[in-house]
Design a protein around this motif. Structure first.
Motif, mmCIF file in Angstrom:
data_model
loop_
_atom_site.group_PDB
_atom_site.id
_atom_site.type_symbol
_atom_site.label_atom_id
_atom_site.label_comp_id
_atom_site.label_asym_id
_atom_site.label_seq_id
_atom_site.Cartn_x
_atom_site.Cartn_y
_atom_site.Cartn_z
ATOM 1 N N GLU A 47 13.773 -4.902 3.448
ATOM 2 C CA GLU A 47 14.359 -4.027 2.428
ATOM 3 C C GLU A 47 13.600 -4.253 1.136
ATOM 4 O O GLU A 47 13.363 -5.404 0.738
ATOM 5 N N ILE A 48 13.204 -3.156 0.506
ATOM 6 C CA ILE A 48 12.473 -3.234 -0.758
ATOM 7 C C ILE A 48 13.147 -2.342 -1.794
ATOM 8 O O ILE A 48 13.888 -1.424 -1.453
ATOM 9 N N LEU A 49 12.850 -2.623 -3.054
ATOM 10 C CA LEU A 49 13.260 -1.783 -4.164
ATOM 11 C C LEU A 49 11.984 -1.188 -4.746
ATOM 12 O O LEU A 49 11.093 -1.915 -5.192
ATOM 13 N N THR A 50 11.879 0.132 -4.723
ATOM 14 C CA THR A 50 10.677 0.789 -5.237
ATOM 15 C C THR A 50 10.728 0.852 -6.762
ATOM 16 O O THR A 50 11.773 0.618 -7.375
ATOM 17 N N LEU A 51 9.606 1.188 -7.370
ATOM 18 C CA LEU A 51 9.550 1.332 -8.826
ATOM 19 C C LEU A 51 10.459 2.456 -9.318
ATOM 20 O O LEU A 51 10.879 2.458 -10.474
ATOM 21 N N GLN A 52 10.799 3.384 -8.443
ATOM 22 C CA GLN A 52 11.684 4.488 -8.796
ATOM 23 C C GLN A 52 13.158 4.095 -8.671
ATOM 24 O O GLN A 52 14.048 4.903 -8.889
ATOM 25 N N GLY A 53 13.427 2.825 -8.287
ATOM 26 C CA GLY A 53 14.799 2.352 -8.164
ATOM 27 C C GLY A 53 15.465 2.699 -6.846
ATOM 28 O O GLY A 53 16.682 2.635 -6.731
ATOM 29 N N GLN A 109 0.830 -1.202 0.000
ATOM 30 C CA GLN A 109 0.000 0.000 0.000
ATOM 31 C C GLN A 109 0.870 1.259 0.000
ATOM 32 O O GLN A 109 0.557 2.238 -0.667
ATOM 33 N N ALA A 110 1.958 1.204 0.748
ATOM 34 C CA ALA A 110 2.843 2.367 0.821
ATOM 35 C C ALA A 110 3.706 2.492 -0.432
ATOM 36 O O ALA A 110 3.994 3.602 -0.882
ATOM 37 N N TYR A 111 4.115 1.344 -1.004
ATOM 38 C CA TYR A 111 5.002 1.327 -2.172
ATOM 39 C C TYR A 111 4.499 0.298 -3.183
ATOM 40 O O TYR A 111 5.047 -0.799 -3.291
ATOM 41 N N PRO A 112 3.448 0.659 -3.927
ATOM 42 C CA PRO A 112 2.895 -0.288 -4.906
ATOM 43 C C PRO A 112 3.944 -0.704 -5.932
ATOM 44 O O PRO A 112 4.741 0.119 -6.383
ATOM 45 N N GLY A 113 3.948 -1.989 -6.268
ATOM 46 C CA GLY A 113 4.856 -2.497 -7.278
ATOM 47 C C GLY A 113 6.285 -2.697 -6.808
ATOM 48 O O GLY A 113 7.155 -3.052 -7.604
ATOM 49 N N SER A 114 6.541 -2.490 -5.514
ATOM 50 C CA SER A 114 7.905 -2.645 -5.009
ATOM 51 C C SER A 114 8.297 -4.119 -4.978
ATOM 52 O O SER A 114 7.448 -5.012 -4.980
ATOM 53 N N THR A 115 9.598 -4.363 -4.942
ATOM 54 C CA THR A 115 10.140 -5.720 -4.928
ATOM 55 C C THR A 115 10.812 -5.976 -3.591
ATOM 56 O O THR A 115 11.615 -5.159 -3.131
ATOM 57 N N LEU A 116 10.498 -7.097 -2.979
ATOM 58 C CA LEU A 116 11.122 -7.484 -1.721
ATOM 59 C C LEU A 116 12.551 -7.930 -1.987
ATOM 60 O O LEU A 116 12.800 -8.796 -2.833
ATOM 61 N N LEU A 117 13.504 -7.341 -1.273
ATOM 62 C CA LEU A 117 14.912 -7.717 -1.401
ATOM 63 C C LEU A 117 15.373 -8.606 -0.249
ATOM 64 O O LEU A 117 16.134 -9.546 -0.446
ATOM 65 N N GLU A 118 14.917 -8.295 0.947
ATOM 66 C CA GLU A 118 15.371 -9.017 2.127
ATOM 67 C C GLU A 118 14.379 -8.817 3.259
ATOM 68 O O GLU A 118 13.766 -7.756 3.369
ATOM 69 N N ALA A 119 14.241 -9.831 4.114
ATOM 70 C CA ALA A 119 13.380 -9.714 5.285
ATOM 71 C C ALA A 119 13.960 -10.531 6.428
ATOM 72 O O ALA A 119 14.457 -11.638 6.206
ATOM 73 N N GLU A 120 13.924 -9.969 7.626
ATOM 74 C CA GLU A 120 14.387 -10.643 8.825
ATOM 75 C C GLU A 120 13.409 -10.361 9.954
ATOM 76 O O GLU A 120 12.934 -9.234 10.098
#
Length: 104
Positions: free
Chosen positions: A77-83, A53-64
């Motif tokens: 950690e996510i990668l947003t559509l804006q890079g 919801q906060a960052y639509p289309g973002s990609t999950l990079l890492e989770a702990e």
């Protein structure tokens, strides 16, 4: 070292420890699964809906999953559509975003 010096040193160390940020403890997969089954934490997929919801289309990079000062937190950690790489902390009990900052 005399008693006065020992007490002064103990006071300095105690104040220093009280001012230091709390230590985080990483939880392993088995512990995370147990907490999920017991209903202590939300399913990770539900938590990630808050991120989506906060960052639509973002990609999950890492989770702990960590315990910080007695609170169960997902550090994500996510990668947003804006890079842009962002680091978020989510309360594992309810999905609230506790921290959201650009990762350097």
């Amino acid at each position: 070292m005399n008693l006065r010096s020992t007490l002064a040193l103990a006071l300095i160390l105690t104040c220093g420890l009280a001012a230091a940020p709390g230590l985080a403890r990483d939880l392993d997969q088995d512990e995370a699964l147990r907490l999920r089954r017991e209903g202590v934490i939300m399913p990770f997929e539900q938590l990630m809906q808050h991120v989506g919801q906060a960052y639509p289309g973002s990609t999950l990079l890492e989770a702990e999953l960590e315990e910080e000062d007695g609170i169960l937190v997902y550090e994500v950690e996510i990668l947003t559509l804006q890079g842009v790489v962002r680091e978020l902390e989510l309360d594992a009990r309810n999905g609230n975003i506790l921290k959201d900052e650009e990762d350097d």
